[in-house]
Design a protein around this motif. Structure first.
Motif, PDB file in Angstrom:
ATOM      1  N   UNK A 117       0.782  -1.225   0.000  1.00  0.00           N
ATOM      2  CA  UNK A 117       0.000   0.000   0.000  1.00  0.00           C
ATOM      3  C   UNK A 117       0.814   1.275   0.000  1.00  0.00           C
ATOM      4  N   UNK A 118       2.119   1.188   0.162  1.00  0.00           N
ATOM      5  CA  UNK A 118       2.970   2.381   0.156  1.00  0.00           C
ATOM      6  C   UNK A 118       4.394   1.990  -0.219  1.00  0.00           C
ATOM      7  N   UNK A 119       5.148   2.983  -0.693  1.00  0.00           N
ATOM      8  CA  UNK A 119       6.554   2.780  -1.032  1.00  0.00           C
ATOM      9  C   UNK A 119       7.402   3.223   0.148  1.00  0.00           C
ATOM     10  N   UNK A 120       8.313   2.371   0.581  1.00  0.00           N
ATOM     11  CA  UNK A 120       9.051   2.610   1.812  1.00  0.00           C
ATOM     12  C   UNK A 120      10.187   3.599   1.664  1.00  0.00           C
ATOM     13  N   UNK A 121      10.722   3.744   0.467  1.00  0.00           N
ATOM     14  CA  UNK A 121      11.882   4.615   0.263  1.00  0.00           C
ATOM     15  C   UNK A 121      11.682   5.404  -1.021  1.00  0.00           C
ATOM     16  N   UNK A 122      12.269   6.557  -1.072  1.00  0.00           N
ATOM     17  CA  UNK A 122      12.143   7.411  -2.250  1.00  0.00           C
ATOM     18  C   UNK A 122      12.655   6.683  -3.493  1.00  0.00           C
ATOM     19  N   UNK A 123      11.895   6.735  -4.563  1.00  0.00           N
ATOM     20  CA  UNK A 123      12.323   6.094  -5.813  1.00  0.00           C
ATOM     21  C   UNK A 123      13.405   6.926  -6.491  1.00  0.00           C
ATOM     22  N   UNK A 124      14.316   6.265  -7.173  1.00  0.00           N
ATOM     23  CA  UNK A 124      15.392   6.899  -7.939  1.00  0.00           C
ATOM     24  C   UNK A 124      16.356   7.690  -7.059  1.00  0.00           C
ATOM     25  N   UNK A 125      16.447   7.323  -5.786  1.00  0.00           N
ATOM     26  CA  UNK A 125      17.391   7.982  -4.882  1.00  0.00           C
ATOM     27  C   UNK A 125      18.754   7.311  -4.986  1.00  0.00           C
ATOM     28  N   UNK A 126      19.799   8.109  -4.892  1.00  0.00           N
ATOM     29  CA  UNK A 126      21.155   7.576  -4.910  1.00  0.00           C
ATOM     30  C   UNK A 126      21.619   7.322  -3.473  1.00  0.00           C
TER      31      UNK A 126
END
Length: 312
Positions: free
Chosen positions: A84-93
């Protein structure tokens, strides 16, 4: 649409010819005509683009802790699934053992899960007791949910908060939310208010329902095995303009240096050739209303820049 200098001169030339032919139309850029102001903002930034590109989750319980847990699980080659949610920012380095990775998310299915859903019903001021708690007084995981529901109620479901809701309900998904006072049922049926005067008061309703949640799986893709290589990744993906002073004509270079010193530079249409050349070098030649948050590497220094186009 903002006119280019070339278009402006063409139109002005056409107007001049019409005047010679006996027409009385005013010049396009005379004082009584609407004009546009172009404001370039340039701020010198500390550190380097490489430093700024690396993602460091905060230490907050609501977003920071789940992100750190996910990064620890996926780097270097693991998986971390949430529902139901994304745990970490996408496309983060992120960096691990002097190697560099970029986080990604993929949908890996769905699952029926029992969740706690929170709704609110507005109540009139005369139904609010003097000891009704302020929403602001609750801990963040609770206060944030109630503020989102308040915003949705006041906008009639048409505001930006609507995308955070399931219909008229907020679903408690994140670990901090699932251990909050809302999840415990402590606030079910209670009235809370946004203001001390009792305006914008709501009765809180908490229910448990089985819903279908999307599975979001986080993973990490290695993008560089050294800091030097990672610099090239960052400059290729995050830096919007990389300019050497010698690449600019002297008058365009002076405008940029002035913008750096004063943090801004303005011209009213039709802009000068030098300013137009600088905007082109910065990749801003097609901006119609405004853009911000751009990254510039100029003369060995890191800057952030923006362009705002307004009616002068």
């Amino acid at each position: 649409m903002a006119l280019s200098r070339r278009d402006a001169l063409r139109i002005a030339g056409t107007t001049a010819l019409a005047s010679v032919a006996g027409c009385s139309s005013p010049g396009l850029f005379e004082a009584d005509q609407a004009t546009r102001e172009y404001s370039l903002s340039v701020d010198r930034m500390s550190g380097t683009p490489v430093d700024r590109a690396l993602y460091e989750p905060g230490d907050d319980q609501l977003f920071g802790e789940p992100a750190r847990e996910a990064i620890a699980a996926v780097v270097p080659d693991g998986r971390h699934t949430t529902y139901g949610y994304e745990s970490v920012r996408a496309d983060a380095y992120v960096e691990h053992d002097e190697r560099y990775y970029q986080t990604k998310h993929v949908v890996t299915g769905r699952k029926k899960i029992e969740r706690t859903l929170v709704r609110v019903d507005p109540v009139p001021e005369d139904a609010v007791s003097d000891d009704a708690p302020l929403i602001e007084s609750f801990e963040r995981p609770t206060a944030r949910v109630l503020k989102i529901l308040h915003s949705d109620t006041q906008s009639g479901g048409e505001g930006s908060s609507a995308e955070l809701l399931r219909g008229d309900a907020y679903v408690l998904r994140r670990p901090a939310e699932r251990s909050s006072a809302l999840a415990a049922g402590d606030l079910d049926g209670r009235i809370a208010t946004m203001t001390e005067s009792g305006t914008w008061a709501y009765r809180i309703e908490v229910a448990t329902e089985e819903i279908v949640e999307t599975a979001h799986t986080a993973l990490a893709v290695e993008v560089a095995d050294s800091r030097a290589q990672f610099r090239e990744v960052v400059f290729g993906s995050r830096v919007d303009a990389e300019i050497d002073p010698d690449e600019l004509a002297p008058d365009a270079r002076e405008i940029l240096q002035q913008a750096v010193r004063r943090e801004s530079y303005r011209e009213t249409a039709p802009v000068s050739d030098a300013f137009e050349a600088l905007l082109d070098a910065l990749g801003l030649e097609d901006v119609e209303t405004g853009v911000n948050g751009k990254w510039l590497w100029y003369d060995g220094e890191f800057h952030r820049y923006a362009l705002y186009v307004t009616d002068a």
